[in-house]
Write an enzyme that holds these catalytic residues in place. Structure first.
Site: not given
Length: 293
Positions: A107, A133, A138, A161, A203
Site C-alpha cells: 500500500y 515474497y 496485491r 516466492k 508455494i
C-alpha cells in the site's frame, strides 16, 4: 532447503468467525498424508489481513505442534511498517518454525532503497531463514531482480516466492542470485513452466485442493520427466485459473467445503462467500482434476 510443493494454507473458520482449530488439525493431517513438502501459514490465502496477531500466534503454534517436525512450516511475518515487521518477527521467532515468508511492504509503495532497508531490518530480527515474497498485483510494488540480488547477500535471506508469473523474471533472478538461492513460484498457472526453467518449487494455492497432484508434479520435474509433468499439470489448469475467479481465498474455501475438507467456507469481512454463479465453474475444475465425480 525450500523446495518442492508448499501450500499457502487457508485458515478454516466457524460460521461465527471464530478460528476452527479442529478443522485446522484436519487440514494439517491431510497435507501430511498427501505428500506436501511444507505449509506456509498466515499469508494472503490464510487471511492474515483480518486475523489478529494474537490469533496468528495461536494458529501457527497449533500447526507447529501438529506437524511435529514432519514437514516444513513457514510463517508469514509481513507488514507495511518495518517496525511492525520486526516486532512480529521477534514474537514468531520463539515458535519452532522453519522460516519466514516476508512479503514486500504493501500500500505505501516504498522505493527499492526502502525495501532493501525493510528486509534487512526484518532479517536482523531472526537467525531463521527468510523467503522474500514478491506479488505486485496485491501489494502495488515490485521487488526488482537487482534488489533481490543485493538482499541475497544477507546470510539468512535464502530465497524468494516470485508471483509475477514471468519467466523472464525467473531468468533475471537466476542470472543475478547465487545458485543456492531458492526460487519458488507464487503463480500456479505458470508454476510448471517455472519449474521446468529451473525453479526449485512452488508455494501454491491449488495445493490446498490437490496437494498430492502438486507434489507429484514437482517430483516429476525433479526426476526429469517433463512430458508426464505437463500431462499432470494440464488436469489442474482449470483449478489454477478458476481458484482466482474471485479474490483468493474465496473460491478455494468454497472448493474445500464442497469436497468435505472443511466444515464452513466462512471468511471475515470484507471477504464474502463465493457467488452462486461461480459454483458450477469451480465444480467443473474439480471434475477436470479428478477430485469430484
Amino acid at each position: 532447503m525450500f523446495r518442492g510443493s508448499l501450500v499457502a494454507l487457508i485458515t478454516p473458520m466457524q460460521p461465527d468467525g471464530a478460528i476452527d482449530y479442529s478443522g485446522l488439525d484436519k487440514l494439517v493431517d491431510f497435507h501430511l498424508q498427501q505428500g506436501t513438502d511444507g505449509l506456509v501459514i498466515m499469508g494472503t490465502t490464510g487471511e492474515a489481513a483480518t486475523i489478529s496477531f494474537a490469533e496468528q500466534l495461536q494458529i501457527i503454534a497449533r500447526v507447529v505442534e501438529r506437524v511435529a517436525g514432519k514437514i516444513l512450516v513457514l510463517a508469514g511475518n509481513g507488514s507495511n511498517a518495518t517496525s511492525e515487521g520486526v516486532a512480529r518477527t521477534h514474537q514468531l521467532d520463539k515458535l519452532a518454525i522453519d522460516g519466514f515468508l516476508t512479503v514486500t511492504p504493501f500500500y505505501n509503495k516504498p522505493m527499492q532503497k526502502g525495501m532493501l532497508a525493510h528486509f534487512r531490518h526484518v532479517a536482523a530480527a531472526t537467525e531463521k531463514p527468510i523467503l522474500l515474497y514478491n506479488v505486485p498485483g496485491r501489494t502495488g510494488v515490485d521487488l526488482l531482480p537487482e534488489t533481490v540480488a543485493e538482499l541475497a547477500q544477507t546470510a539468512n535471506i535464502v530465497g524468494i516466492k516470485e508471483a509475477t508469473g514471468s519467466l523472464t523474471r525467473l531468468t533475471e533472478l537466476q542470472q543475478r542470485c547465487p545458485a543456492d538461492f531458492a526460487l519458488l513460484s507464487g503463480d500456479d498457472a505458470s508454476s510448471l513452466n517455472f519449474l521446468l526453467a529451473g525453479g526449485h518449487g512452488v508455494i501454491s494455492v491449488t495445493a490446498n485442493i490437490a496437494p498430492a497432484q502438486m507434489a507429484h508434479i514437482c517430483k516429476l520435474v525433479e526426476n526429469d520427466q517433463p512430458q508426464q509433468a505437463r500431462e499432470a499439470d494440464n488436469l489442474l489448469q482449470g483449478l489454477h485459473h478458476q481458484l482466482f475467479i474471485e479474490s483468493n481465498p474465496i473460491p478455494t474455501k468454497w472448493a474445500l467445503q464442497r469436497l468435505g475438507l472443511i466444515a464452513s467456507d466462512f471468511m471475515r469481512l470484507p471477504l464474502t462467500r463465493l457467488e452462486p454463479i461461480h459454483h458450477r465453474v469451480i465444480e467443473q475444475a474439480l471434475q477436470q482434476a479428478g477430485l469430484l465425480t
